[in-house]
Every structure is written in C-alpha cells, then in structure tokens.
Design an enzyme around this catalytic site. Structure first.
Site, PDB file in Angstrom:
ATOM      1  N   THR A 202       6.051  33.095  14.792  1.00 16.64           N
ATOM      2  CA  THR A 202       6.788  33.414  13.575  1.00 16.64           C
ATOM      3  C   THR A 202       7.171  32.073  13.006  1.00 16.64           C
ATOM      4  O   THR A 202       7.196  31.082  13.734  1.00 16.64           O
ATOM      5  CB  THR A 202       8.061  34.231  13.955  1.00 16.64           C
ATOM      6  N   ARG A 230       4.225  49.121  13.191  1.00 19.53           N
ATOM      7  CA  ARG A 230       5.250  48.395  13.957  1.00 19.53           C
ATOM      8  C   ARG A 230       5.919  47.293  13.113  1.00 19.53           C
ATOM      9  O   ARG A 230       5.243  46.504  12.458  1.00 19.53           O
ATOM     10  CB  ARG A 230       4.602  47.784  15.194  1.00 19.53           C
ATOM     11  N   ASP A 233      11.539  42.062  14.590  1.00 20.81           N
ATOM     12  CA  ASP A 233      12.913  41.674  14.248  1.00 20.81           C
ATOM     13  C   ASP A 233      12.996  40.789  13.012  1.00 20.81           C
ATOM     14  O   ASP A 233      14.037  40.752  12.341  1.00 20.81           O
ATOM     15  CB  ASP A 233      13.535  40.910  15.420  1.00 20.81           C
ATOM     16  N   GLY A 253      10.297  35.472  18.834  1.00 18.64           N
ATOM     17  CA  GLY A 253      10.124  35.941  20.209  1.00 18.64           C
ATOM     18  C   GLY A 253       9.731  37.405  20.212  1.00 18.64           C
ATOM     19  O   GLY A 253       9.270  37.931  19.192  1.00 18.64           O
TER      20      GLY A 253
HETATM   21  N1  ASP Z   1       9.609  38.098  16.518  1.00 16.92           N
HETATM   22  C1  ASP Z   1       8.315  38.356  15.962  1.00 16.92           C
HETATM   23  C2  ASP Z   1       8.015  39.810  16.058  1.00 16.92           C
HETATM   24  O1  ASP Z   1       8.334  40.424  17.058  1.00 16.92           O
HETATM   25  C3  ASP Z   1       7.233  37.610  16.611  1.00 16.92           C
HETATM   26  C4  ASP Z   1       7.597  36.223  17.029  1.00 16.92           C
HETATM   27  O2  ASP Z   1       8.572  35.663  16.621  1.00 16.92           O
HETATM   28  O3  ASP Z   1       6.868  35.624  17.824  1.00 16.92           O
HETATM   29  O4  ASP Z   1       7.422  40.348  15.150  1.00 16.92           O
END
Ligand code: ASP
Length: 336
Positions: A202, A230, A233, A253
């Site tokens: 992200t 889907r 966050d 994350g």
């Molecule tokens: N948090 C992001 C998500 O779950 C992905 C990421 O930050 O790696 O969509």
C-alpha cells in the site's frame, strides 16, 4: 510626545513578535507498504530503483510544504507519485484480483477539520487519491464504492481515466499465478508458506504543514487474489487512514486486522485523549495489539510537533521521511 511613545511601543512589539515567532516546522513521512521484504529477494538494483521513487515522492510532498502549501496538498502530491510507481501496490503496479483485474482503494483526511474522502473498488481512475479528494471536496459524502465511485468520477473531468489493463505489471501477474497455485495446494491439504511480498503493499503519506495542520492519504490495490469485492483497511476512515489535529496515521499490512482494531484511529485516540506520546501509541498498536490477533504490518504517522513514527512488525517496510530539522532519508529493511 504620546504619539512617539505609541509608535516606539508598536515598533518594539512588532520587533518582539518577529523575534519570538516560532519557525513553523513541517514534516513528511511516506510508506510504500510493509511485508515480507528480505535482502535475498530484493536485488540491489531494484532497491535503488524503488528508493529513487520514494525520494521522488518525498520531493513532491516536501516541495509543497516548503513553499507554505497545505498538508493536504503535500500528501496528495506524494501519494500521486507513489501511485505512478510500478514498485508499489497502488495505481500502476497494483496487485491483481482473483479474476485478473484491479480494484483500487484510497482515502484522504485532514486532521483539524476532520474532512475526509474515500473510494473503494475503483477500476479506471489513474490516481485514486485524487478521486478520494474529489469525493471530499465536491460531494456531500465521505465514502463511495465500485460503480458509484466510477459514476462520480465521470462527473469530474479533471480526473485522468485509464483502461483497467493500464495498471498491469508482469511482476504482479506472476504473483497472482503463485497465489492461485498456493490456494490449490492448500485446498489439497498442503501447507504452503506465503510467497514473499506477494499479497500486500500500500502507499501512504502523512504531513504536517507550517500552519500546524496534519493530513494523511493512503492508496492501495489491496490484496492479491482478492474476490467478492473485498475491501481492506486503507480506504476505511479510522482503520487504515486517520487524522485529528494532534496525530495522523496511514497504515499498511493485513487489512482485516487493521479493520478489526480500527488501528489508525486507535493510535490517534491514544495521543489525543490519553496524552500518550505518538511513539508509544503506535508501537503498542503495531507491535502488540495487531500481532496478538495474528495480523501483521506497519504504519507511519506524525504528531503536531512533527515527531515521526514508522513502526512495523514485518521484515521490512518501504518508507521515507523529512523531519522538522530537515534531515531526510529512505529505508526498506529493519536496519537502515
Ligand atoms: N492494508 C492493505 C489491504 O489490506 C494492504 C497493505 O497495506 O499491504 O488492503
């Protein structure tokens, strides 16, 4: 006589005011995702290239702050650069969904006004962060999704549109294939470890401007092989993106865990309501609360004094910063 003393008095006050005026600090912190990032799977050439893109994002955001621009403009500028970089999972270079397309999520928030805009499941907007900002600035809503977000984008001619294929990169396609193969083997009862770097990523930015205002923006392609619409966050205000007038946080994350812990808001609430230092607040949420539930990832943030935090519980997190004292850097692994 009285007139002269009044004049001297006002000159003295003015001189005092100038001398006492604090030099307003600005600060900027960015991330390009946290996850399994190890030296053996990132070549020196690739590391150099992606750190150059982090630097370009810092340049873009910091230039806004240094010319007296707003934190909101600074995070918008930094995230746009990261969305255009194929190295990070946002915009160009976003991960693939299970059906081989891209669905992009983004959010933006301004701390002192608590204005916010967010979009999820966007397919044709080159810079989802600009669409999130348009939702904030030009709609009566905060959060638009999928076809509705696309329809709103149709009303904003300033937004650049691209075919969904434009976001494709070969590296992400291979990651989708690996994820599908892993899924099949898991279904057959095998335990297959997560391929490094394949699932998440992200981008985000948090800035403090010379007026003391904080803003945050986050943008992502989400999770490789995601299905059923889907949403993670990143675009959810409070989970992956949050700012108040004392704290701003952009997370990265395993989104499901950040949603369940309302992680970004939790960190900022500890700062604003309990008076926790931002270092302690971010450290506890990222290195205790989320791992205790089985999640992983990191976050970046800053407080109203420009204290920057970048905790993560994974092997690496792409990150960069410009501190109020002007010191600046980028890093990938745990050690600089
Ligand atoms: N948090 C992001 C998500 O779950 C992905 C990421 O930050 O790696 O969509």
């Amino acid at each position: 006589m009285r007139r002269w003393s009044a004049l001297f008095l006002s000159m003295a006050v003015a001189a005092g005011a100038v001398a006492a005026a604090p030099s307003a600090p600005t600060a900027l912190v960015i991330h390009g995702g946290a996850g399994v990032i190890t030296r053996d799977q990132l070549s020196p050439a690739d590391e150099t290239a992606l750190r150059a893109d982090l630097d370009r994002a810092l340049d873009a955001g910091d230039a806004v702050l240094k010319r007296g621009g707003t934190a909101l403009d600074a995070v918008t500028a930094a995230v746009q650069v990261l969305e255009d970089s194929p190295w990070f999972n946002a915009g160009k270079g976003a991960v693939f969904t299970a059906d081989g397309t891209h669905e992009l999520d983004a959010a933006i928030m301004e701390g002192h006004t608590r204005r916010a805009g967010a979009v999820a499941g966007v397919r044709t907007v080159r810079h989802p962060v600009l669409l999130a900002r348009a939702v904030m600035a030009h709609s009566p809503h905060v959060f638009l999704a999928a076809e509705g977000a696309e329809a709103f984008a149709d009303t904003r001619p300033e937004l650049e549109r691209v075919a969904n294929r434009w976001f494709d990169t070969e590296r992400r396609r291979q990651q989708l294939e690996a994820a599908k193969e892993r899924e099949q083997r898991q279904a057959a009862g095998e335990r297959v470890p997560l391929p490094p770097g394949a699932y998440f990523g992200t981008v985000g930015a948090v800035a403090l401007d010379a007026s003391g205002h904080i803003a945050v923006a986050t943008s992502t392609g989400g999770m490789t092989n995601k299905r059923w619409g889907r949403i993670g966050d990143a675009p959810v205000i409070g989970a992956g993106t949050y700012a108040n007038d004392q704290c701003g946080i952009s997370a990265t994350g395993w989104g499901e865990f950040y949603l369940r812990t309302v992680a970004a808001h939790d960190i900022c609430a500890r700062v604003a309501l309990r008076g926790d230092p931002i270092e302690a607040a971010a450290e506890d949420v990222i290195n205790r609360v989320i791992p205790a539930l089985g999640g992983d990832g990191g976050a970046i943030g800053l407080d109203a004094r420009g204290t920057i935090v970048m905790p993560f519980n994974t092997s690496g997190m792409y990150r960069g910063w410009v501190k109020p004292d002007g010191s600046r850097g980028t890093a990938v692994f745990r050690e600089p």
